[in-house]
Motif scaffolding. Sequence first.
Motif, short mmCIF file in Angstrom:
data_model
loop_
_atom_site.label_atom_id
_atom_site.label_comp_id
_atom_site.label_asym_id
_atom_site.label_seq_id
_atom_site.Cartn_x
_atom_site.Cartn_y
_atom_site.Cartn_z
N TYR A 1 -76.58 5.86 13.00
CA TYR A 1 -77.11 6.33 14.28
C TYR A 1 -78.61 6.62 14.16
N SER A 2 -79.00 7.30 13.09
CA SER A 2 -80.42 7.60 12.89
C SER A 2 -81.24 6.32 12.74
N LYS A 3 -80.66 5.33 12.08
CA LYS A 3 -81.34 4.06 11.88
C LYS A 3 -81.60 3.35 13.22
N TYR A 4 -80.63 3.43 14.13
CA TYR A 4 -80.74 2.72 15.40
C TYR A 4 -81.26 3.62 16.53
N GLN B 1 -83.98 4.52 17.76
CA GLN B 1 -85.05 4.05 18.64
C GLN B 1 -84.52 3.22 19.80
N GLU B 2 -83.27 2.74 19.72
CA GLU B 2 -82.66 1.98 20.80
C GLU B 2 -82.13 2.89 21.91
N GLY B 3 -82.17 4.18 21.69
CA GLY B 3 -81.59 5.12 22.64
C GLY B 3 -80.23 5.58 22.14
N PRO B 4 -79.78 6.78 22.51
CA PRO B 4 -78.54 7.33 21.96
C PRO B 4 -77.30 6.51 22.30
N LEU B 5 -77.24 5.93 23.51
CA LEU B 5 -76.04 5.19 23.89
C LEU B 5 -75.85 3.97 22.98
N GLY B 6 -76.89 3.13 22.88
CA GLY B 6 -76.79 1.95 22.04
C GLY B 6 -76.68 2.29 20.57
N ALA B 7 -77.40 3.35 20.13
CA ALA B 7 -77.39 3.72 18.71
C ALA B 7 -76.01 4.21 18.28
N LEU B 8 -75.38 5.05 19.11
CA LEU B 8 -74.05 5.54 18.76
C LEU B 8 -73.03 4.41 18.74
N ARG B 9 -73.10 3.53 19.75
CA ARG B 9 -72.14 2.43 19.78
C ARG B 9 -72.30 1.52 18.54
N ARG B 10 -73.53 1.17 18.20
CA ARG B 10 -73.76 0.31 17.03
C ARG B 10 -73.33 1.01 15.74
N ALA B 11 -73.58 2.32 15.66
CA ALA B 11 -73.19 3.06 14.45
C ALA B 11 -71.68 3.03 14.26
N PHE B 12 -70.92 3.23 15.32
CA PHE B 12 -69.46 3.20 15.21
C PHE B 12 -68.96 1.80 14.89
N VAL B 13 -69.52 0.79 15.54
CA VAL B 13 -69.08 -0.59 15.29
C VAL B 13 -69.36 -0.99 13.86
N ASP B 14 -70.56 -0.68 13.36
CA ASP B 14 -70.90 -1.02 11.97
C ASP B 14 -70.03 -0.26 10.98
N ALA B 15 -69.77 1.01 11.27
CA ALA B 15 -68.89 1.79 10.39
C ALA B 15 -67.49 1.21 10.39
N ASN B 16 -67.01 0.78 11.55
CA ASN B 16 -65.70 0.14 11.62
C ASN B 16 -65.65 -1.11 10.74
N ASN B 17 -66.71 -1.92 10.79
CA ASN B 17 -66.76 -3.12 9.96
C ASN B 17 -66.70 -2.76 8.48
N THR B 18 -67.43 -1.73 8.09
CA THR B 18 -67.45 -1.31 6.69
C THR B 18 -66.07 -0.87 6.23
N ILE B 19 -65.41 -0.04 7.03
CA ILE B 19 -64.08 0.45 6.65
C ILE B 19 -63.07 -0.69 6.65
N HIS B 20 -63.14 -1.56 7.66
CA HIS B 20 -62.21 -2.68 7.74
C HIS B 20 -62.36 -3.62 6.56
N ASN B 21 -63.60 -3.96 6.21
CA ASN B 21 -63.84 -4.86 5.07
C ASN B 21 -63.41 -4.23 3.76
N PHE B 22 -63.60 -2.92 3.64
CA PHE B 22 -63.14 -2.22 2.44
C PHE B 22 -61.63 -2.33 2.31
N GLY B 23 -60.92 -2.18 3.41
CA GLY B 23 -59.47 -2.29 3.39
C GLY B 23 -59.01 -3.69 3.04
N ARG B 24 -59.72 -4.71 3.51
CA ARG B 24 -59.34 -6.10 3.20
C ARG B 24 -59.58 -6.42 1.73
#
Length: 483
Positions: free
Chosen positions: A109-112, A114-137
Amino acid sequence: MRQEISFGALVGRHSCLPKRECLPHDIAHANQETREDRVIGFNEIEYASHTDVGVRRSHNQDSHVAMPAADDEHWRQVGHVFLVADGMGAHAVGEKASEMAAREIPHLYSKYAQEGPLGALRRAFVDANNTIHNFGRQNVEFKGTGTTGTALVLRPEGAWVGHVGDSRAYRIRAGVIEQLSFDHSLLWELARRQRKNPDELTGIPSNVIVRSLGPEASVQVDVEGPHPLERGDVFLLCSDGLSGQVNDKVIGSVVTALPPAEAVRFLVHMANLQGGPDNTTVIVARVGGEPRLAGVDSKAEVVFRPSDGAIPIVPRLALAMYYLGKVPWHYVLMGLGILLALSVPILSIFDLGDPLRTFTFAGFLLLTGIVIMMVQNFRETRKLAAPSPDERPLQVYRQTPCPLDAAIYEKLVQSAHTLEESIKEKNWEYDSRTYQEKLKLAAAHFKQARLREAFREQCRAMLVLMEDVHRYRGKNEDFKPVW
């Protein structure tokens, strides 16, 4: 109806840390840990957190993190970030998922930002989901790992909530507690489809999660805000270990009366006294001093309003409708259409029916499946399109009055008396002197009609007993519900 509640013997390590500034990776994840901080400036946000393994669990699968802004510029660009994650899966599986969410989401979220809180939060959750999902695979033992994730960001323009799962975000303002997050559970999804209050539905399990971080390659993230900040606002994040055991009215009353450091401890102990079947984690952030007591309208749309005399839906019918809605009907219809079309030559050869009628019906099925697929693709496209903050209406999902009145004070007095009697029956030692001092002070305030002060001191008296119960409780110890 009263029932016996069993305490477990699994008591976690307790540590109380001094006031300090939390770093981005300052993640609390232990059987029990308490932290208190105060940030001066930036609307004077005071906050505290507390987590406990609970009575019946051997591992704490909850994680939480607080990442306050370091200076005024950081406050304007990023804000104060808080997050609670509740892992799902046996032992280390859930722990690992919640740890990853608590580590990744605030950082991303801090990284993103500058895009605004709405876009930054959404991207942070989506990227975190990818990280957790790939770890599980990549790790067989962690396959299917998942976690909830509820983030609160406080910025000059207001409060933002990013959310997946059933950990909750609340705001307590002027004697009303408001749920700012939607539970991604089977119960709440059915309630939304039936346009009913979740409290009206019976016979449906409340702990079945329909959306979480990790199990699937993609995830839909709820991001809502900004909810304007007012002096006296209190925000609370919690795992379902609290919300499943302690009702909203009690939660709102406690955080209205107690400062954050005491409120988080009181609420976690309350969840354990009510059975403590799950890990419990609570973060409380208070804006600009003590909460106001008079009720005002928050100007947000309330999704689930209480209704009188509502008739519960039939659970089996509701469940059937829900699971039928999960069937990919476009594929089913197109598959049937193709099979019928392929059967036309066979019907013609063996004269088994009307080939023309069969071919027409097959075409109808194919066309219907294509139309359904186009409609679903259109809906998904609209969901993925991120609306600007101005286009998104403010919503709260439930409102519950939580006034500090004589009735709730008397209930707390009776609860403390019941708990004290249980402690005496077991011949446990407790700080009787401090307890009696708090009781007398509470009674004096109540006599003078100073209800907030009376409730606060009564809570502190009960907290003395709660701490001793926590220290002594054993696996076979039974208590009656205290509230």
